[in-house]
Design an enzyme around this catalytic site. Structure first.
Site, PDB file in Angstrom:
ATOM      1  N   ALA A  30      -1.562  10.484 -47.641  1.00 51.56           N
ATOM      2  CA  ALA A  30      -1.226   9.475 -46.635  1.00 51.56           C
ATOM      3  C   ALA A  30      -0.605  10.089 -45.379  1.00 51.56           C
ATOM      4  O   ALA A  30      -0.393   9.389 -44.396  1.00 51.56           O
ATOM      5  CB  ALA A  30      -0.276   8.435 -47.221  1.00 51.56           C
ATOM      6  N   SER A  31      -0.317  11.382 -45.418  1.00 50.19           N
ATOM      7  CA  SER A  31       0.380  12.056 -44.322  1.00 50.19           C
ATOM      8  C   SER A  31      -0.558  12.442 -43.192  1.00 50.19           C
ATOM      9  O   SER A  31      -1.491  13.235 -43.382  1.00 50.19           O
ATOM     10  CB  SER A  31       1.089  13.307 -44.866  1.00 50.19           C
ATOM     11  OG  SER A  31       1.453  14.185 -43.835  1.00 50.19           O
ATOM     12  N   THR A  32      -0.278  11.917 -42.011  1.00 52.34           N
ATOM     13  CA  THR A  32      -1.111  12.227 -40.837  1.00 52.34           C
ATOM     14  C   THR A  32      -1.066  13.708 -40.496  1.00 52.34           C
ATOM     15  O   THR A  32      -2.108  14.337 -40.251  1.00 52.34           O
ATOM     16  CB  THR A  32      -0.639  11.410 -39.625  1.00 52.34           C
ATOM     17  OG1 THR A  32       0.772  11.586 -39.461  1.00 52.34           O
ATOM     18  CG2 THR A  32      -0.939   9.932 -39.799  1.00 52.34           C
ATOM     19  N   SER A  47      -0.382  16.180 -42.379  1.00 59.12           N
ATOM     20  CA  SER A  47      -1.036  16.993 -43.407  1.00 59.12           C
ATOM     21  C   SER A  47      -2.532  17.116 -43.112  1.00 59.12           C
ATOM     22  O   SER A  47      -3.151  18.142 -43.439  1.00 59.12           O
ATOM     23  CB  SER A  47      -0.823  16.382 -44.799  1.00 59.12           C
ATOM     24  OG  SER A  47       0.517  16.496 -45.219  1.00 59.12           O
TER      25      SER A  47
END
Length: 197
Positions: free
Chosen positions: A12-14, A16
């Site tokens: 869910a991490s942008t 990342s």
């Protein structure tokens, strides 16, 4: 012994997404191997009293992040489309990543999932989307069922526990030797440190 770096990422991490799309090439230039480590930020956020992404809890921070992602993706020639809803549910994707790791194909699978989510705005909780990512990574479709086994579920739970033991508080995080580096903008520093030890 080959130098290595642990890459802790959350689907869910942008930010990342940004790291996943470039870490292997960046690390290879310095002879550093990448150890891909999927985990879930939910338990870590919950321990801090958050029930949502900090980018949603703090609207100004969220507005900045989305604009920052637009700028960075444009500069790196990466497609970018904000998924709705955000954050996406990456539980099954993370389990599948562990199965892909066993098959030596985690890197292409992870990149395919990030490209689907942040490049095309698709829902990565959708089984059809994940199936396409799986096949795009060159994996046998029959192996997908491994994501639902008790062993894989326990392994992902263990990943999140290990992340907490390492004092990780966000993604992407990189561990080189005994040093923790946080954020896509620290990737090069982490790689250089890994290459130096």
């Amino acid at each position: 012994m080959t130098a290595s770096i642990q890459f802790w990422f959350e689907f869910a991490s942008t930010y990342s997404y940004l790291s996943a799309m470039r870490i292997e090439d960046a690390a290879a230039r310095h002879g550093v191997a990448v150890d891909w480590q999927p985990f879930l930020l939910g338990p870590i956020f919950a321990a801090q009293g958050w029930d949502n992404s900090p980018f949603n809890i703090y609207p100004a921070k969220g507005r900045y992040m989305w604009r920052d992602m637009e700028r960075l993706c444009d500069a790196r020639d990466l497609p970018f489309l904000r998924p709705d809803p955000f954050p996406q549910n990456g539980l099954m994707a993370a389990r599948l990543a562990l199965v892909a790791k066993q098959q030596g194909r985690i890197a292409p699978f992870v990149r395919a999932v990030y490209a689907a989510q942040f490049g095309r705005g698709l829902a990565i909780s959708d089984a059809g989307v994940l199936s396409k990512c799986w096949l795009e990574a060159g994996l046998d479709a029959t192996l997908m069922q491994g994501a639902s086994t008790p062993e894989t579920k326990a392994a992902l739970h263990g990943q999140s526990e290990n992340a907490q033991k390492l004092d990780l508080f966000g993604a992407p995080s990189f561990i080189a030797g005994d040093e923790l580096f946080w954020g896509d903008d620290r990737l090069e520093q982490a790689i250089m440190h890994a290459a130096s030890i």
